[in-house]
Motif scaffolding. Structure first.
Motif, mmCIF file in Angstrom:
data_model
loop_
_atom_site.group_PDB
_atom_site.id
_atom_site.type_symbol
_atom_site.label_atom_id
_atom_site.label_comp_id
_atom_site.label_asym_id
_atom_site.label_seq_id
_atom_site.Cartn_x
_atom_site.Cartn_y
_atom_site.Cartn_z
ATOM 1 N N LEU A 1 0.783 -1.237 0.000
ATOM 2 C CA LEU A 1 0.000 0.000 0.000
ATOM 3 C C LEU A 1 0.818 1.291 0.000
ATOM 4 O O LEU A 1 0.371 2.303 -0.546
ATOM 5 C CB LEU A 1 -0.952 0.008 1.202
ATOM 6 C CG LEU A 1 -1.943 -1.161 1.267
ATOM 7 C CD1 LEU A 1 -2.713 -1.126 2.570
ATOM 8 C CD2 LEU A 1 -2.877 -1.146 0.069
ATOM 9 N N ILE B 1 -1.243 4.673 -1.247
ATOM 10 C CA ILE B 1 -2.648 4.292 -1.084
ATOM 11 C C ILE B 1 -3.042 4.381 0.389
ATOM 12 O O ILE B 1 -4.072 4.957 0.734
ATOM 13 C CB ILE B 1 -2.890 2.863 -1.614
ATOM 14 C CG1 ILE B 1 -2.647 2.829 -3.126
ATOM 15 C CG2 ILE B 1 -4.289 2.371 -1.274
ATOM 16 C CD1 ILE B 1 -2.564 1.430 -3.712
ATOM 17 N N ALA B 2 -2.211 3.786 1.239
ATOM 18 C CA ALA B 2 -2.516 3.736 2.666
ATOM 19 C C ALA B 2 -1.242 3.393 3.424
ATOM 20 O O ALA B 2 -0.223 3.040 2.832
ATOM 21 C CB ALA B 2 -3.608 2.691 2.944
ATOM 22 N N THR C 1 -6.028 5.402 4.986
ATOM 23 C CA THR C 1 -5.765 5.744 3.592
ATOM 24 C C THR C 1 -4.951 7.031 3.561
ATOM 25 O O THR C 1 -5.051 7.878 4.454
ATOM 26 C CB THR C 1 -7.067 5.893 2.784
ATOM 27 O OG1 THR C 1 -7.923 6.825 3.440
ATOM 28 C CG2 THR C 1 -7.763 4.553 2.609
ATOM 29 N N TRP C 2 -4.130 7.151 2.531
ATOM 30 C CA TRP C 2 -3.154 8.241 2.444
ATOM 31 C C TRP C 2 -3.767 9.618 2.678
ATOM 32 O O TRP C 2 -3.248 10.399 3.495
ATOM 33 C CB TRP C 2 -2.451 8.179 1.093
ATOM 34 C CG TRP C 2 -1.061 8.719 1.158
ATOM 35 C CD1 TRP C 2 -0.667 10.014 0.951
ATOM 36 C CD2 TRP C 2 0.116 7.996 1.475
ATOM 37 N NE1 TRP C 2 0.682 10.132 1.116
ATOM 38 C CE2 TRP C 2 1.196 8.897 1.431
ATOM 39 C CE3 TRP C 2 0.368 6.658 1.791
ATOM 40 C CZ2 TRP C 2 2.501 8.518 1.685
ATOM 41 C CZ3 TRP C 2 1.664 6.289 2.030
ATOM 42 C CH2 TRP C 2 2.720 7.214 1.983
ATOM 43 N N ARG D 1 -6.231 10.506 4.354
ATOM 44 C CA ARG D 1 -6.819 10.650 5.692
ATOM 45 C C ARG D 1 -5.786 10.621 6.804
ATOM 46 O O ARG D 1 -6.136 10.726 7.980
ATOM 47 C CB ARG D 1 -7.857 9.553 5.923
ATOM 48 C CG ARG D 1 -9.091 9.702 5.019
ATOM 49 C CD ARG D 1 -10.244 8.813 5.438
ATOM 50 N NE ARG D 1 -10.674 9.165 6.784
ATOM 51 C CZ ARG D 1 -10.450 8.426 7.874
ATOM 52 N NH1 ARG D 1 -9.817 7.287 7.797
ATOM 53 N NH2 ARG D 1 -10.873 8.824 9.049
ATOM 54 N N ASP E 1 -9.377 3.328 8.671
ATOM 55 C CA ASP E 1 -10.120 2.846 7.504
ATOM 56 C C ASP E 1 -10.260 1.329 7.569
ATOM 57 O O ASP E 1 -11.225 0.760 7.070
ATOM 58 C CB ASP E 1 -9.411 3.272 6.215
ATOM 59 C CG ASP E 1 -9.507 4.772 6.012
ATOM 60 O OD1 ASP E 1 -10.640 5.278 5.885
ATOM 61 O OD2 ASP E 1 -8.464 5.444 6.032
ATOM 62 N N TRP E 2 -9.261 0.694 8.170
ATOM 63 C CA TRP E 2 -9.251 -0.758 8.364
ATOM 64 C C TRP E 2 -8.626 -0.995 9.724
ATOM 65 O O TRP E 2 -7.541 -0.495 10.008
ATOM 66 C CB TRP E 2 -8.423 -1.368 7.254
ATOM 67 C CG TRP E 2 -8.298 -2.859 7.188
ATOM 68 C CD1 TRP E 2 -8.870 -3.805 7.993
ATOM 69 C CD2 TRP E 2 -7.519 -3.582 6.234
ATOM 70 N NE1 TRP E 2 -8.502 -5.056 7.590
ATOM 71 C CE2 TRP E 2 -7.671 -4.955 6.503
ATOM 72 C CE3 TRP E 2 -6.704 -3.204 5.171
ATOM 73 C CZ2 TRP E 2 -7.040 -5.944 5.749
ATOM 74 C CZ3 TRP E 2 -6.078 -4.180 4.427
ATOM 75 C CH2 TRP E 2 -6.259 -5.539 4.714
ATOM 76 N N GLN F 1 -14.112 0.883 7.385
ATOM 77 C CA GLN F 1 -14.663 0.082 6.291
ATOM 78 C C GLN F 1 -14.725 -1.404 6.599
ATOM 79 O O GLN F 1 -15.634 -2.104 6.131
ATOM 80 C CB GLN F 1 -13.842 0.298 5.017
ATOM 81 C CG GLN F 1 -13.879 1.734 4.524
ATOM 82 C CD GLN F 1 -12.974 1.943 3.331
ATOM 83 O OE1 GLN F 1 -12.820 1.079 2.475
ATOM 84 N NE2 GLN F 1 -12.355 3.111 3.270
ATOM 85 N N PHE G 1 -9.835 -0.126 -1.178
ATOM 86 C CA PHE G 1 -8.554 0.543 -1.429
ATOM 87 C C PHE G 1 -7.376 -0.424 -1.394
ATOM 88 O O PHE G 1 -6.298 -0.120 -1.884
ATOM 89 C CB PHE G 1 -8.323 1.715 -0.456
ATOM 90 C CG PHE G 1 -8.147 1.319 0.985
ATOM 91 C CD1 PHE G 1 -6.915 0.890 1.465
ATOM 92 C CD2 PHE G 1 -9.212 1.399 1.873
ATOM 93 C CE1 PHE G 1 -6.754 0.534 2.797
ATOM 94 C CE2 PHE G 1 -9.058 1.062 3.201
ATOM 95 C CZ PHE G 1 -7.824 0.619 3.665
ATOM 96 N N ALA G 2 -7.575 -1.614 -0.806
ATOM 97 C CA ALA G 2 -6.503 -2.614 -0.703
ATOM 98 C C ALA G 2 -6.757 -3.797 -1.635
ATOM 99 O O ALA G 2 -6.359 -4.918 -1.350
ATOM 100 C CB ALA G 2 -6.365 -3.085 0.732
#
Length: 179
Positions: free
Chosen positions: A30, A35-36, A59-60, A62, A80-81, A108, A144-145
């Motif tokens: 990621l 991405i994150a 995520t990037w 955020r 996010d996760w 999420q 996103f992943a």
């Protein structure tokens, strides 16, 4: 939790190995594309509660940053996760409540990894839970992943440091083990 300070048990071998390896592998997939980022034991304050998940993925866009563009010290947002790894001395109910709290705040997806049972409980809004315990089962990830793929057997395979020697077989050392 609910206005109480709760002391977490100190992570042991399996917990620590899974936490370290999972965050490293996630970041390997990621981070390069921004991405994150997966953080280990990052305190997040959200919905009036502070939580410290084993792995927090943001995520990037955020990731909170200060005026210098560096990560902020105070993380006042939901993951996010969220990924939790159950320790033998830990309450599954308490950990589940933290995951559900995160989901209600906008997370999420949440994973609860149980190394002893070699099972992953996957939580998604609104309060859905699925059990993954079949070795070939592909674990679900947030959108996103999508480039991150991991099966149950791959995840728990990380726990094996030295494969057991075959009974009665020859080892690489040339010695024979008597059954």
């Amino acid at each position: 939790m609910d206005g109480q300070i709760i002391q977490e048990p100190m992570p042991k071998g399996k917990h620590s190995l899974l936490q370290t390896r999972l965050s490293a592998v996630l970041n390997g997939v990621l981070q390069p594309e921004q991405i994150a980022w997966a953080f280990v034991k990052l305190r997040c304050t959200v919905g009036g509660r502070s939580i410290v998940p084993d792995v927090t993925v943001l995520t990037w866009p955020r990731i909170p940053c200060d005026a210098n563009g560096e990560i902020a010290n105070a993380i006042d947002t939901h993951p996010d996760w969220v990924i939790e790894i159950l320790s033998p001395d830990q309450s599954q109910t308490r950990v589940t409540k933290n995951i559900l709290h995160c989901l209600h705040q906008g997370t999420q997806i949440g994973w609860l990894i149980d190394p002893d049972e070699q099972t992953v409980l996957v939580y998604s809004p609104p309060d859905q839970v699925k059990i993954f315990d079949q070795p070939t089962a592909l674990l679900p990830t947030p959108a996103f992943a999508a480039d991150f793929h991991l099966t149950v057997s791959e995840l728990f395979g990380w726990l094996v440091i030295r494969p057991p020697a075959p009974k009665g077989g020859n080892l690489d050392t040339g010695y024979t083990i008597n059954p």
